[in-house]
Design a protein around this motif. Structure first.
Motif, short mmCIF file in Angstrom:
data_model
loop_
_atom_site.label_atom_id
_atom_site.label_comp_id
_atom_site.label_asym_id
_atom_site.label_seq_id
_atom_site.Cartn_x
_atom_site.Cartn_y
_atom_site.Cartn_z
N MET A 1 -6.12 -0.60 -0.65
CA MET A 1 -5.56 -0.91 0.67
C MET A 1 -4.17 -1.55 0.54
SD MET A 1 -9.05 -2.41 2.37
CE MET A 1 -8.20 -3.21 3.73
N VAL A 2 -4.02 -2.42 -0.46
CA VAL A 2 -2.71 -3.06 -0.71
C VAL A 2 -1.68 -2.01 -1.12
CG1 VAL A 2 -1.46 -4.70 -2.17
CG2 VAL A 2 -3.73 -5.29 -1.30
N PHE A 3 -2.07 -1.06 -1.94
CA PHE A 3 -1.15 0.00 -2.36
C PHE A 3 -0.68 0.85 -1.16
CE2 PHE A 3 -2.96 -0.19 -6.85
CZ PHE A 3 -1.77 -0.64 -7.41
N LEU A 4 -1.53 0.95 -0.13
CA LEU A 4 -1.18 1.76 1.05
C LEU A 4 -0.36 0.97 2.07
CD1 LEU A 4 -4.51 3.70 1.74
CD2 LEU A 4 -2.50 4.50 0.49
N ALA A 5 -0.21 -0.33 1.86
CA ALA A 5 0.48 -1.20 2.82
C ALA A 5 1.92 -0.76 3.15
CB ALA A 5 0.47 -2.65 2.33
N PRO A 6 2.70 -0.23 2.19
CA PRO A 6 4.09 0.15 2.51
C PRO A 6 4.24 1.43 3.34
CG PRO A 6 3.83 -0.32 0.16
CD PRO A 6 2.47 -0.18 0.74
N ILE A 7 3.15 2.11 3.69
CA ILE A 7 3.26 3.37 4.43
C ILE A 7 4.07 3.22 5.73
CG2 ILE A 7 1.92 5.06 5.78
CD1 ILE A 7 -0.09 5.12 3.51
N PRO A 8 3.85 2.17 6.56
CA PRO A 8 4.68 2.01 7.77
C PRO A 8 6.17 1.91 7.46
CG PRO A 8 2.76 0.57 7.89
CD PRO A 8 2.79 1.15 6.51
N THR A 9 6.51 1.26 6.34
CA THR A 9 7.91 1.15 5.94
C THR A 9 8.51 2.53 5.66
OG1 THR A 9 7.55 -1.03 4.95
CG2 THR A 9 9.47 0.19 4.19
N PHE A 10 7.76 3.35 4.94
CA PHE A 10 8.27 4.68 4.61
C PHE A 10 8.26 5.62 5.81
CE2 PHE A 10 7.56 3.08 0.35
CZ PHE A 10 8.70 3.55 -0.30
N TYR A 11 7.42 5.33 6.78
CA TYR A 11 7.46 6.10 8.03
C TYR A 11 8.76 5.82 8.78
CZ TYR A 11 6.15 7.97 12.59
OH TYR A 11 6.13 8.68 13.76
N ILE B 1 8.52 5.87 -4.92
CA ILE B 1 9.85 5.87 -5.57
C ILE B 1 10.57 7.19 -5.33
CG2 ILE B 1 11.03 5.80 -7.80
CD1 ILE B 1 8.79 3.80 -8.70
N CYS B 2 9.86 8.31 -5.46
CA CYS B 2 10.46 9.64 -5.22
C CYS B 2 10.94 9.76 -3.77
CB CYS B 2 9.45 10.75 -5.54
SG CYS B 2 9.05 10.89 -7.29
N PHE B 3 10.11 9.29 -2.86
CA PHE B 3 10.44 9.31 -1.43
C PHE B 3 11.67 8.44 -1.16
CE2 PHE B 3 9.94 8.47 3.09
CZ PHE B 3 9.46 9.68 3.57
N PHE B 4 11.70 7.28 -1.80
CA PHE B 4 12.81 6.35 -1.63
C PHE B 4 14.11 6.97 -2.15
CE2 PHE B 4 15.62 2.89 -2.71
CZ PHE B 4 15.41 1.95 -1.72
N LEU B 5 14.05 7.57 -3.33
CA LEU B 5 15.24 8.18 -3.93
C LEU B 5 15.76 9.34 -3.10
CD1 LEU B 5 14.25 8.19 -7.71
CD2 LEU B 5 16.03 6.81 -6.65
N PHE B 6 14.87 10.04 -2.43
CA PHE B 6 15.26 11.19 -1.61
C PHE B 6 16.15 10.75 -0.44
CE2 PHE B 6 14.59 14.35 1.76
CZ PHE B 6 14.93 15.52 1.08
N TYR B 7 15.82 9.59 0.15
CA TYR B 7 16.56 9.12 1.33
C TYR B 7 17.57 8.00 1.03
CZ TYR B 7 13.42 11.79 4.35
OH TYR B 7 12.73 12.80 4.96
N VAL C 1 11.54 4.87 7.32
CA VAL C 1 12.58 5.53 6.50
C VAL C 1 12.65 7.02 6.84
CG1 VAL C 1 13.21 6.22 4.14
CG2 VAL C 1 12.46 3.87 4.60
N TYR C 2 11.49 7.64 6.98
CA TYR C 2 11.42 9.07 7.31
C TYR C 2 12.03 9.36 8.68
CZ TYR C 2 9.40 13.51 8.79
OH TYR C 2 9.24 14.76 9.29
N LYS C 3 11.75 8.50 9.66
CA LYS C 3 12.27 8.71 11.01
C LYS C 3 13.78 8.52 11.06
CE LYS C 3 10.17 7.47 14.76
NZ LYS C 3 9.55 6.64 15.81
N LYS C 4 14.29 7.54 10.32
CA LYS C 4 15.73 7.26 10.33
C LYS C 4 16.51 8.05 9.27
CE LYS C 4 15.20 2.65 12.29
NZ LYS C 4 15.47 1.21 12.16
N LYS C 5 15.77 8.72 8.40
CA LYS C 5 16.38 9.51 7.32
C LYS C 5 17.28 8.67 6.42
CE LYS C 5 14.53 13.12 9.31
NZ LYS C 5 13.24 13.63 8.80
N SER C 6 16.96 7.40 6.30
CA SER C 6 17.75 6.50 5.46
C SER C 6 16.90 5.30 5.07
CB SER C 6 18.99 6.03 6.22
OG SER C 6 19.67 5.04 5.48
#
Length: 273
Positions: free
Chosen positions: A22-32, A86-92, A34-39
């Motif tokens: 559950m802790v590992f999944l905690a950053p999902i809202p953050t990456f959502y 990390i891959c998702f982060f590097l992409f944006y 990032v995905y919406k703002k494309k940055s």
């Protein structure tokens, strides 16, 4: 008795796996976001690179031991999830080089050196002890990291950057892994989680202390607005007073100037030849 101890160890290990997942999944809202703002905007890759390094370190430690299979399961999942982050982060990320440098420094060089040195310079039980101490020290450093958030909460009186659910999950995770390490007699697992539990409880206490309080910034804005409002009320009075003074001055000036030019006294200067 030994059977009951083994069952308890397994239970705490499984619960630790569930909560840590559950802790590992905690950053999902953050990456959502990032995905919406494309940055990635102001977000940093440090937590995810450190998370990957920690998971790899614990897997290496578990492989050197014989009775900590549940450490391998959760940290393998952790490695996979953190790699995706990390891959998702590097992409944006607009500046990828900073993150790539950190990955090379911590994952490639740091982890590579630990494995190489412990393989060539240590053997048998000694190798496990050395890697265990490295895991212990690194975990303590990771658990101390939230002190920055704690300081920010106390300073701003705002819990905006300290989600309560994550604090609860981290505290529960620390409890599970503490008892798992204690029942196994592995203090490299147990000791760091004592600190994790203390900081988790501290964060929850601070959350309930400051959750209904106005942030310091808001209080300053309110005070500033009140002062501006008071000044706004005083300015018209000042302007009115200034207008009155100007009218008085004009009256005095006009009272000294004769209205009829004929009444102006003439001065004749006699020039003698």
């Amino acid at each position: 008795m030994t059977g009951n101890l083994a069952h308890l160890t397994l239970a705490f290990g499984l619960l630790g796996n569930v909560v840590s997942f559950m802790v590992f999944l905690a950053p999902i809202p953050t990456f959502y976001k990032v995905y919406k703002k494309k940055s990635t905007e102001g977000f940093q890759s440090v937590p995810y690179v450190v998370g990957l390094f920690s998971a790899m370190l614990w897997i290496y430690y578990a492989l050197l031991k014989t009775n900590v299979m549940l450490l391998i399961t959760i940290n393998s999942v952790g490695c996979f999830i953190e790699t995706l982050y990390i891959c998702f982060f590097l992409f944006y990320a607009p500046k990828k080089m900073e993150s790539l440098k950190l990955i090379v420094l911590l994952i490639v060089i740091g982890f590579g050196l630990i494995v190489a040195l412990t393989q060539f310079l240590a053997s048998g039980v000694t190798r496990g002890v050395i890697v265990g101490w490295i895991c212990l020290v690194f975990s303590l450093c990771v658990f101390v990291a939230p002190l920055g958030v704690v300081r920010q909460v106390i300073k701003t009186k705002s819990v905006e950057y300290m989600p309560i659910l994550l604090s609860v999950a981290l505290t529960l995770s620390a409890v599970m892994w503490f008892f798992y390490g204690l029942l196994l007699g592995d203090f490299n697992i147990a000791i760091p989680n004592v600190l994790g539990f203390i900081f988790g409880v501290l964060q929850m206490i601070l959350y309930y202390m400051y959750k209904n309080k106005k942030p310091v910034a808001d209080e300053k804005i309110t005070t500033s607005e009140a002062k501006n409002s008071e000044m706004g009320q005083k300015i018209p009075e000042f302007k009115d007073q200034k207008i009155i003074d100007v009218v008085k001055l004009e009256t005095l000036m006009h009272s000294d100037i004769p209205k009829d030019p004929s009444n102006v006294p003439s001065h004749t200067i006699e020039v003698k030849a």
